[in-house]
Design an enzyme around this catalytic site. Structure first.
Site, mmCIF file in Angstrom:
data_model
loop_
_atom_site.group_PDB
_atom_site.id
_atom_site.type_symbol
_atom_site.label_atom_id
_atom_site.label_comp_id
_atom_site.label_asym_id
_atom_site.label_seq_id
_atom_site.Cartn_x
_atom_site.Cartn_y
_atom_site.Cartn_z
ATOM 1 N N GLU A 33 25.219 27.696 -28.280
ATOM 2 C CA GLU A 33 25.375 28.711 -29.334
ATOM 3 C C GLU A 33 25.693 30.008 -28.992
ATOM 4 O O GLU A 33 24.692 30.514 -28.204
ATOM 5 C CB GLU A 33 24.303 28.559 -30.685
ATOM 6 C CG GLU A 33 24.918 28.451 -32.183
ATOM 7 C CD GLU A 33 25.840 27.465 -32.298
ATOM 8 O OE1 GLU A 33 27.143 27.701 -32.147
ATOM 9 O OE2 GLU A 33 25.422 26.271 -32.617
ATOM 10 N N ASP A 43 29.861 30.473 -26.036
ATOM 11 C CA ASP A 43 31.408 30.284 -26.190
ATOM 12 C C ASP A 43 32.301 31.625 -25.504
ATOM 13 O O ASP A 43 33.241 31.661 -24.625
ATOM 14 C CB ASP A 43 32.288 29.727 -27.261
ATOM 15 C CG ASP A 43 31.955 30.745 -28.570
ATOM 16 O OD1 ASP A 43 30.997 31.509 -28.444
ATOM 17 O OD2 ASP A 43 32.818 30.704 -29.398
ATOM 18 N N SER A 85 38.332 24.359 -41.589
ATOM 19 C CA SER A 85 39.599 25.217 -41.286
ATOM 20 C C SER A 85 40.312 24.756 -40.038
ATOM 21 O O SER A 85 41.662 24.313 -40.363
ATOM 22 C CB SER A 85 39.390 26.660 -41.501
ATOM 23 O OG SER A 85 38.548 26.987 -40.280
ATOM 24 N N GLU A 88 44.697 30.589 -37.283
ATOM 25 C CA GLU A 88 43.623 31.242 -37.758
ATOM 26 C C GLU A 88 43.438 32.425 -37.319
ATOM 27 O O GLU A 88 43.165 33.477 -38.169
ATOM 28 C CB GLU A 88 42.292 30.347 -37.290
ATOM 29 C CG GLU A 88 41.166 30.767 -37.901
ATOM 30 C CD GLU A 88 40.253 29.728 -38.467
ATOM 31 O OE1 GLU A 88 39.192 29.831 -38.546
ATOM 32 O OE2 GLU A 88 40.492 28.784 -38.408
ATOM 33 N N ASP A 142 36.185 24.913 -32.164
ATOM 34 C CA ASP A 142 36.479 24.137 -33.426
ATOM 35 C C ASP A 142 37.424 23.161 -33.361
ATOM 36 O O ASP A 142 37.530 22.249 -33.650
ATOM 37 C CB ASP A 142 36.368 25.047 -34.515
ATOM 38 C CG ASP A 142 35.055 25.895 -34.716
ATOM 39 O OD1 ASP A 142 34.017 25.610 -34.090
ATOM 40 O OD2 ASP A 142 34.797 26.784 -35.687
#
Length: 394
Positions: free
Chosen positions: A36, A39, A130, A162, A174
């Site tokens: 977490e 990235d 999304s 996005e 994602d």
């Protein structure tokens, strides 16, 4: 669950457009097992697609118009492909507009379509509904019109849609997980190079349980931007100390410890978390390959503690949920998942204990915060795909 969703969306399509859909596509949400806030810090992430989906029923309509119907919202939207496409006021429509615009920009030809879509991915829980919408629509157009886009290109179109049409500067994890997911596999993804590899994730007598805090604190955007600034500042200072260091991946915990006075307390703790988390992802891959779920669970708890105390992106509700299962013999590990300040914890729980855990923690959470906890049992599933089982006659 999947079949029911397909039937409902197909029936709705028939109601809206007077005929059965020509195609059905399913695009999943995602979880991240560990890794977490690394990235954007040169680390690796370990996501997987899950068995919660956005389902698209879709047909070519022989015109230049895209007609959309959002079943869950009972809202319609249409746009003309011969006109310049720009973001509008209807947020969900911007996902589709962005994807269509980017495919057109590549000089690829496709026609007007009728679309009905519906989702079993919980909204606001940090499971990337999304990304599932963007990638599902791009994947559908690619298949229907033989556009020749690779899975990586589909994921990148989703990400760029996005950024440009929704205004969220998200990483690639994602979209990548949604498109590249495989059953019982996690993806070790290098977010810098997009190099990836699959690793086994068959949890045997354990299963994954998400506990949704149902809170979203307003700190999310400002807190995220602050963390990015702090780690960038820290890396610059560490590079001065250690000229051979190019990224966080090159640093050791000892080097960060030795630089504590130079970094100052806050930046030191941010950098310490990043260096430790990069190592935890690599250790988690080894644990998964060895089916050593006890070690994986310990790494998850260590990540939560790091996110809470050193990176400071947790909140009282998430800390409560992680602590509520910490000493439960049926739970191997738990941590907050996602950007932080709300959303879900991901828990590795003995299968036959799942319902008992949900009941106990829900009651304790309600007593403490007066909030009704939501729980989602998830399995690791395959990525975006065409649904080919016969659904005619629905």
């Amino acid at each position: 669950m999947k079949k029911k969703l397909v039937q409902q969306v197909s029936a709705c399509f028939k109601e809206q457009f007077g005929a059965a859909p020509g195609h059905i596509f399913l695009s999943p949400g995602r979880i991240n097992i560990i890794g977490e806030h690394v990235d954007y810090n040169d680390g690796f992430v370990l996501p997987a697609a899950i068995n919660k989906y956005v389902c698209f029923a879709i047909s070519d309509n022989g015109t230049n118009t895209v007609n959309l119907f959002a079943k869950d919202l009972n809202e319609s939207y249409s746009f003309d492909l011969t006109q310049p496409l720009k973001p509008g006021d209807l947020m969900w429509a911007n996902f589709f507009l962005g994807v269509a615009h980017l495919i057109k920009e590549k000089g690829l030809a496709f026609g007007g379509v009728n679309v009905v879509f519906s989702s079993t991915i919980p909204m606001g829980a940090g499971l990337s509904s999304s990304a599932a919408v963007e990638c599902g629509f791009a994947f559908a157009l690619n298949k229907m019109y033989n556009l020749g886009l690779s899975r990586e290109a589909v994921a990148l179109i989703g990400q760029k849609a996005e950024h440009t049409f929704v205004g969220v500067n998200c990483g690639i994890m994602d979209q990548f997980a949604s498109v590249f997911g495989k059953k019982r596999k996690v993806i070790k993804l290098d977010c810098n190079s997009l190099e990836y590899e699959y690793h086994n994730a068959d949890f045997k007598e354990y299963s994954l349980l998400l506990l949704d805090s149902k809170v979203k604190h307003t700190l999310l955007t400002s807190g995220y931007n602050d963390r990015r600034n702090e780690v960038e500042q820290g890396l610059a200072l560490l590079k001065e100390q250690y000229p051979e260091v190019k990224t966080f991946r090159d640093l050791t915990e000892a080097q960060v410890e030795a630089s504590k006075n130079i970094l100052g307390d806050v930046v030191y703790r941010r950098c310490l978390f990043v260096v430790r988390e990069i190592k935890r992802v690599l250790d988690a891959v080894t644990a998964l390959e060895n089916e050593d779920f006890a070690t994986l669970g310990k790494l998850m708890f260590a990540t939560h503690d790091g996110l809470s105390k050193n990176y400071e992106v947790s909140c009282e509700e998430l800390d409560f949920l992680a602590d509520a299962v910490r000493n439960d013999e049926n739970v191997l590990g738990a941590r907050m998942m996602g950007g932080g300040f709300g959303g879900c914890t991901i828990n590795l729980v003995k299968k036959d204990a799942v319902n008992g855990i949900i009941e106990r923690v829900s009651q304790e959470y309600k007593e403490k915060f007066n909030i009704k906890l939501e729980a989602y049992k998830v399995k690791i599933s395959k990525g975006t795909s065409q649904y080919t089982t016969e659904y005619a006659g629905i």
